[in-house]
Design a protein around this motif. Structure first.
Motif, short mmCIF file in Angstrom:
data_model
loop_
_atom_site.label_atom_id
_atom_site.label_comp_id
_atom_site.label_asym_id
_atom_site.label_seq_id
_atom_site.Cartn_x
_atom_site.Cartn_y
_atom_site.Cartn_z
N VAL A 158 3.75 3.31 -37.83
CA VAL A 158 3.16 4.40 -38.09
C VAL A 158 1.83 4.32 -38.79
O VAL A 158 1.80 3.52 -39.71
CB VAL A 158 4.28 5.42 -38.95
CG1 VAL A 158 4.37 4.92 -40.35
CG2 VAL A 158 3.74 6.93 -38.97
N VAL A 159 0.95 5.25 -38.40
CA VAL A 159 -0.42 5.15 -38.85
C VAL A 159 -0.74 6.46 -39.48
O VAL A 159 -0.68 7.63 -38.79
CB VAL A 159 -1.58 4.61 -37.94
CG1 VAL A 159 -2.69 4.57 -38.46
CG2 VAL A 159 -1.28 3.22 -37.29
N VAL A 160 -1.00 6.66 -40.78
CA VAL A 160 -1.69 8.22 -41.24
C VAL A 160 -2.94 8.41 -40.18
O VAL A 160 -3.94 7.59 -40.33
CB VAL A 160 -2.08 7.80 -42.40
CG1 VAL A 160 -2.49 9.38 -42.87
CG2 VAL A 160 -0.77 7.72 -43.26
N ARG A 161 -2.86 9.48 -39.59
CA ARG A 161 -4.02 9.79 -38.66
C ARG A 161 -5.22 10.12 -39.23
O ARG A 161 -6.14 9.85 -38.85
CB ARG A 161 -3.51 10.93 -37.93
CG ARG A 161 -4.47 11.21 -36.72
CD ARG A 161 -4.05 12.69 -35.66
NE ARG A 161 -5.04 12.62 -34.54
CZ ARG A 161 -4.61 12.74 -33.52
NH1 ARG A 161 -3.30 12.29 -32.97
NH2 ARG A 161 -5.49 12.74 -32.48
N SER A 162 -5.27 10.84 -40.22
CA SER A 162 -6.39 11.27 -41.03
C SER A 162 -7.08 10.04 -41.81
O SER A 162 -8.26 10.14 -42.36
CB SER A 162 -6.12 12.02 -42.15
OG SER A 162 -5.25 11.53 -42.92
N SER A 163 -6.35 8.80 -41.76
CA SER A 163 -7.17 7.71 -42.34
C SER A 163 -8.25 7.06 -41.28
O SER A 163 -8.89 6.24 -41.83
CB SER A 163 -6.27 6.74 -42.64
OG SER A 163 -5.55 6.09 -41.46
N ILE A 164 -8.23 7.63 -40.09
CA ILE A 164 -9.28 6.96 -39.14
C ILE A 164 -10.21 7.88 -38.83
O ILE A 164 -9.93 8.84 -38.49
CB ILE A 164 -8.43 6.76 -37.63
CG1 ILE A 164 -7.07 5.79 -38.08
CG2 ILE A 164 -9.32 6.11 -36.74
CD1 ILE A 164 -6.42 5.79 -36.76
N PRO A 165 -11.65 7.33 -39.21
CA PRO A 165 -12.79 8.21 -39.07
C PRO A 165 -13.03 8.75 -37.68
O PRO A 165 -13.00 8.06 -36.65
CB PRO A 165 -13.91 7.26 -39.63
CG PRO A 165 -13.34 6.22 -39.35
CD PRO A 165 -11.86 6.17 -39.68
N ASN A 166 -13.36 10.08 -37.55
CA ASN A 166 -13.77 10.44 -36.18
C ASN A 166 -12.74 10.56 -35.04
O ASN A 166 -13.28 10.44 -34.10
CB ASN A 166 -15.34 9.81 -35.80
CG ASN A 166 -16.42 9.92 -36.89
OD1 ASN A 166 -16.36 11.14 -37.22
ND2 ASN A 166 -17.12 9.09 -37.17
N LEU A 167 -11.65 10.42 -35.49
CA LEU A 167 -10.42 10.15 -34.60
C LEU A 167 -10.44 11.75 -33.87
O LEU A 167 -9.84 12.60 -34.67
CB LEU A 167 -9.43 9.75 -35.12
CG LEU A 167 -7.99 9.57 -33.99
CD1 LEU A 167 -8.64 8.38 -33.24
CD2 LEU A 167 -6.87 9.29 -34.69
N GLY A 168 -10.54 11.75 -32.64
CA GLY A 168 -10.62 12.95 -31.95
C GLY A 168 -9.15 13.21 -31.32
O GLY A 168 -8.08 12.51 -31.70
N SER A 169 -8.84 14.04 -30.49
CA SER A 169 -7.56 14.49 -30.00
C SER A 169 -7.19 13.58 -28.91
O SER A 169 -6.24 13.30 -28.56
CB SER A 169 -7.25 16.05 -29.30
OG SER A 169 -8.77 16.00 -28.05
N ARG A 170 -8.20 12.74 -28.43
CA ARG A 170 -8.10 11.81 -27.53
C ARG A 170 -8.76 10.61 -27.84
O ARG A 170 -9.57 10.43 -28.46
CB ARG A 170 -8.56 11.95 -25.86
CG ARG A 170 -8.08 13.23 -25.44
CD ARG A 170 -8.63 13.69 -24.13
NE ARG A 170 -8.16 12.92 -22.87
CZ ARG A 170 -8.61 12.68 -21.91
NH1 ARG A 170 -9.85 13.06 -21.72
NH2 ARG A 170 -8.15 12.08 -21.04
#
Length: 257
Positions: free
Chosen positions: A204-216
């Protein structure tokens, strides 16, 4: 070693809960790795939460149209990687990895993410690493950590995180550390032996930790033993060029809608 796993950093999350695979009802954003980012799009619809405990039955609750799966063919050049499933909710990115240790044990996992999805008009990436393992790779984020330690004991996959700082699409290893190992933005179950003789882990990875990660975004995984490649997922059948058999590159996984 290509990289050393360094000292721990604090994380704005309830780390004991996260490490245990518990669900955080109202999670705070993870650390901003870039220092300057735009607000990412969030996936629509309710999120299916996966508990990272080595019991894979909760994956059955994920809607089929939200689950991306890659199966490695039996005639692939590398035999270790077998199957990869990815589900991205609004809070977490969940990964199920199935592999074989018939020839060599799996020690190290590299998780490659093309988070900015910068492509030209014909669908070719314009930024990022340009890993030859995939036909359209433009990875700009790398998670590097141990699945098991040098003694073969399960290791908490809490990896070092890097971003690509080299020439775009040039390959090589021009990664710069963003966050030291032990930050808590990523966690994994211990390897579980399956009835078919393979092993599996969930991550599991915390999504908000990845900069500029969009919906795709795009995903690929590389596995190593003693810092030598033993798997890429996704992968195609082995290919022969000039009498030499090698890895068959295919597109990496497109996640999200």
């Amino acid at each position: 070693m290509k990289r050393q796993l360094f000292a721990r950093m604090a994380l704005m999350l309830a780390l004991p809960l996260f490490a245990a695979g518990c669900i955080i009802d109202d999670p705070e954003p993870g650390p901003n790795l870039s220092g300057d980012w735009t607000e990412p799009e969030e996936p629509a619809g309710p999120e299916t939460f996966i508990t990272v405990d080595g019991d894979f039955s909760d994956w059955d609750a994920i809607p089929a149209d939200e689950l991306v799966t890659a199966t490695v063919p039996d005639d692939a050049f590398y035999s270790a990687g077998r199957r990869l499933k990815v589900y991205a909710g609004a809070t977490y990115i969940n990964i199920y990895l199935e592999y074989s240790e018939a020839e060599q044990p799996v020690q190290i996992m590299h998780l490659y993410l093309d988070s900015d999805m910068a492509f030209d008009g014909e669908g070719r990436p314009t930024t990022g690493m340009g890993n030859a393992a995939w036909t359209n790779d433009g990875a700009d984020i790398l998670f590097e950590g141990m699945v098991v330690d040098d003694a073969g004991a399960p290791a908490a996959y809490d990896p070092t995180i890097f971003n690509w700082t080299g020439e775009n699409l040039s390959g090589g290893w021009d990664w710069t550390e963003l966050l030291a190992a032990g930050s808590g933005v990523c966690s994994a179950s211990k390897p579980v032996e399956l009835e078919n003789g393979r092993k599996a882990v969930e991550v599991v990875v915390v999504r908000s930790s990845i900069p500029n990660l969009g919906s795709r975004f795009r995903v690929g995984i590389g596995l190593q033993y003693d810092w030598n490649d033993i798997a890429y997922i996704p992968a195609g059948s082995a290919v022969e060029e000039n009498g030499v058999v090698g890895h068959g590159a295919v597109e990496n996984m497109l996640v999200g809608r």
